[in-house]
Write an enzyme that holds these catalytic residues in place. Structure first.
Site, mmCIF file in Angstrom:
data_model
loop_
_atom_site.group_PDB
_atom_site.id
_atom_site.type_symbol
_atom_site.label_atom_id
_atom_site.label_comp_id
_atom_site.label_asym_id
_atom_site.label_seq_id
_atom_site.Cartn_x
_atom_site.Cartn_y
_atom_site.Cartn_z
ATOM 1 N N SER A 57 0.811 -1.301 -0.056
ATOM 2 C CA SER A 57 -0.129 -0.003 -0.055
ATOM 3 C C SER A 57 0.640 1.315 -0.094
ATOM 4 C CB SER A 57 -0.803 -0.013 1.219
ATOM 5 O OG SER A 57 -0.285 -0.088 2.420
ATOM 6 N N HIS A 96 1.069 4.175 6.825
ATOM 7 C CA HIS A 96 0.392 4.884 5.683
ATOM 8 C C HIS A 96 0.972 6.591 5.946
ATOM 9 C CE1 HIS A 96 -2.971 2.148 4.290
ATOM 10 N NE2 HIS A 96 -1.957 1.671 3.911
ATOM 11 N N ASP A 123 -8.342 6.157 4.511
ATOM 12 C CA ASP A 123 -8.199 4.996 5.473
ATOM 13 C C ASP A 123 -9.290 4.831 6.285
ATOM 14 O OD1 ASP A 123 -5.702 3.948 4.385
ATOM 15 O OD2 ASP A 123 -4.519 5.031 6.058
#
Length: 168
Positions: A57, A96, A123
């Site tokens: 990701s 992230h 998210d």
């Protein structure tokens, strides 16, 4: 039989000593690793100073298997920083980027919204049910450095337990 019996007993006692020596050495290695880990936790201010990137990701910046070094300071979190966070109800931390920062007017606390660089949306679907922002206590640390591909050892041993058994 007297001399032979003494030699056999000598070998048995030597084996026990060797086993005890190996057990003490293993105990010292494990204890040293724990001391180093706890020292890194104090030094970095993060509950987990080192994490492995487990998914794609964050590509192309970080690839699956990269090891990230974390640091957590009192400085406010800013958009663009890469953070590692835990979500309530999930055990595995997520790596992230912060895309939006929201300061609460009443308390002055900062909440953040994150997104994987390689993901289409933010998210919020990963957060706990009804949660729109991450709070400070969710953040484990900020990424301050990385080692590419070194974490594959952890990933392989997690995904293929037989390899872990063979390794041990």
């Amino acid at each position: 039989m007297g001399w032979i019996g003494e030699q056999v007993d000598s070998l048995k006692s030597m084996q026990i000593r060797q086993v005890l020596t190996q057990a003490v050495s293993l105990g010292m290695i494990v204890t040293s690793a724990l001391i180093i880990w706890k020292g890194l936790m104090c030094l970095t201010g993060s509950e987990s100073p080192v994490v492995v990137v487990l998914s794609g990701s964050m590509e192309p910046g970080f690839k699956r298997g990269d090891i990230l070094f974390l640091h957590m300071s009192k400085d406010p979190i800013r958009a663009g920083e890469i953070v590692v966070f835990n979500v309530d109800g999930r055990e595995i931390p997520i790596v992230h980027r912060v895309i939006k920062v929201h300061e609460r007017k009443d308390t002055g606390e900062v909440d953040v919204l994150t997104k994987g660089d390689n993901n289409f949306g933010d998210d919020r679907l990963l957060y706990a049910h009804g949660q729109l922002w991450l709070h400070r206590h969710h953040i484990m640390g900020r990424a301050v450095g990385f080692l590419p591909y070194v974490g594959w050892v952890t990933i392989i041993m997690t995904e293929k337990p037989i390899i872990k058994v063979c390794f041990i």
